[in-house]
Design an enzyme around this catalytic site. Structure first.
Site, PDB file in Angstrom:
ATOM      1  N   PRO A   1     -66.142-101.030 -11.710  1.00  0.00           N
ATOM      2  CA  PRO A   1     -65.172-100.871 -12.808  1.00  0.00           C
ATOM      3  C   PRO A   1     -64.659-102.180 -13.383  1.00  0.00           C
ATOM      4  CG  PRO A   1     -64.109-100.477 -10.705  1.00  0.00           C
ATOM      5  CD  PRO A   1     -65.582-100.605 -10.420  1.00  0.00           C
ATOM      6  N   LEU A   2     -64.944-103.284 -12.696  1.00  0.00           N
ATOM      7  CA  LEU A   2     -64.545-104.596 -13.210  1.00  0.00           C
ATOM      8  C   LEU A   2     -65.752-105.449 -13.561  1.00  0.00           C
ATOM      9  CD1 LEU A   2     -61.596-105.325 -10.757  1.00  0.00           C
ATOM     10  CD2 LEU A   2     -61.466-104.491 -13.115  1.00  0.00           C
ATOM     11  N   GLY A   3     -66.948-104.822 -13.634  1.00  0.00           N
ATOM     12  CA  GLY A   3     -68.167-105.559 -13.925  1.00  0.00           C
ATOM     13  C   GLY A   3     -68.464-106.551 -12.817  1.00  0.00           C
ATOM     14  N   GLY A   4     -69.343-107.511 -13.108  1.00  0.00           N
ATOM     15  CA  GLY A   4     -69.527-108.649 -12.223  1.00  0.00           C
ATOM     16  C   GLY A   4     -70.044-108.387 -10.836  1.00  0.00           C
TER      17      GLY A   4
ATOM     18  N   PRO B   1     -74.990-111.273  -9.983  1.00  0.00           N
ATOM     19  CA  PRO B   1     -75.098-112.432 -10.869  1.00  0.00           C
ATOM     20  C   PRO B   1     -75.681-112.028 -12.220  1.00  0.00           C
ATOM     21  CG  PRO B   1     -75.885-112.976  -8.665  1.00  0.00           C
ATOM     22  CD  PRO B   1     -75.659-111.490  -8.681  1.00  0.00           C
TER      23      PRO B   1
ATOM     24  N   TYR C   1     -73.449 -96.656   3.891  1.00  0.00           N
ATOM     25  CA  TYR C   1     -72.523 -97.779   3.850  1.00  0.00           C
ATOM     26  C   TYR C   1     -72.348 -98.339   5.271  1.00  0.00           C
ATOM     27  CZ  TYR C   1     -70.957 -96.559  -0.907  1.00  0.00           C
ATOM     28  OH  TYR C   1     -70.890 -96.303  -2.258  1.00  0.00           O
TER      29      TYR C   1
END
Length: 313
Positions: free
Chosen positions: A226-229, A232, A70
């Site tokens: 955890p929130l998708g997206g 693209p 990271y």
């Protein structure tokens, strides 16, 4: 007189654990943790990065997920500066990829046993630790993200052998898995697995059978994206009508609703949402206190899974 608060409900500093306590192997941690990857966005403001981590400790977050790759080592370096032994923070790192700033993607696979050992050593050095509590083997069997090809396709048994050696040597405390299939998890169970990290959210529930197996085996389920997206073409939790309606009704943000649903969905879920701002960090921590009535929960459960398996590289 009893206050009704268990010792497991608070961290080493006495702060209440957001979302309550959860088990990560044999360690008790906050069910709402922190994914440190986005600290890289604060590369030009190191003081802000340190302050964000100190705020996480104040909020009772004592589970931090990181990796030496990271920010090409920047994130681990900040963790080493910001976190103190008395904070009692459980640091979880991962191996299986290395930073590749000059490549087509910022990462390249590093799956061979010698590379896994070298990555653990690098994490120990960059974090300033003698032992990393949990290290995830990122297998790259499933997406979204990079995949292993050619000589980087390595037999699981060979990888688990070196991870077990590192555990026996005391360099890591427990072994986790990331980006794995159900078959790989089943094969790995005899080695003793503390957690599994796969992409999973309200709108991406392909791994429901794996989640159930983890719950039955006492393995923590730690979803990333955890929130998708994240890429693209991937569906976003915050764009689902049931989520936005629940947020408006409860006076919360759609992101908080998506995180709270994960905590409610299975008792072995531990969250590691990432952010580079204190405001979002506080919102994420507060998601651990959200309760749903039966009608709201039923509407959220009815959101269809829309996973897109995206391959990069």
């Amino acid at each position: 007189m009893s206050t009704g608060t268990s010792s497991s409900d608070v961290t080493a500093t006495g702060a209440p654990r957001p979302g309550g306590p959860g088990l990560l192997g044999d360690l008790t941690v906050s069910r709402v943790g922190y994914g440190a990857m986005q600290l890289e966005r604060l590369r030009d403001d190191r003081a802000a990065a340190v302050a964000l981590l100190r705020r996480a400790v104040e909020l009772g977050i004592d589970h931090v997920d990181t990796a030496d790759f990271y920010g090409a080592g920047f994130v681990n370096d900040v963790l080493r500066e910001a976190l103190r032994p008395e904070d009692g923070v459980v640091i979880v790192s991962k191996v299986g990829a290395v930073s590749d700033p000059g490549g087509p993607l910022p990462l390249r696979p590093a799956q061979r046993p010698g590379e896994l050992r070298a990555s653990v050593e690098e994490n120990l050095k960059s974090l300033g630790l003698d032992r990393i509590p949990v290290v995830n083997l990122r297998r790259l069997d499933v997406g979204p993200g990079i995949r292993a090809t050619g000589p980087q396709v390595v037999d699981l048994d060979d990888q688990l052998a070196v991870m077990t050696e590192l555990r026996d040597e005391g360099k890591i405390g427990a072994i986790g898995l990331s980006a794995v299939s159900l078959d790989v998890l089943r094969r790995a169970l005899p080695a003793g697995i503390a957690c599994v990290q796969n992409a999973y959210s309200l709108v991406g529930r392909d791994f429901e059978e794996m989640l159930a197996l983890c719950a039955a085996e006492g393995i923590a389920w730690v979803p990333y994206f955890p929130l998708g997206g994240a890429f693209p073409g991937m569906p976003k939790v915050v764009e689902q009508p049931a989520v936005t309606e629940a947020a408006a009704r409860l006076g919360r943000t759609p992101s908080q609703i998506g995180l709270a649903w994960l905590l409610r969905h299975a008792p072995n879920v531990l969250l590691i949402p990432g952010t580079a701002t204190a405001a979002h960090l506080e919102e994420n921590a507060a998601a651990g206190a959200i309760a749903f009535d039966e009608e709201t929960l039923a509407a959220l459960d009815a959101v269809p899974s829309q996973t897109t398996d995206i391959l990069l590289g």
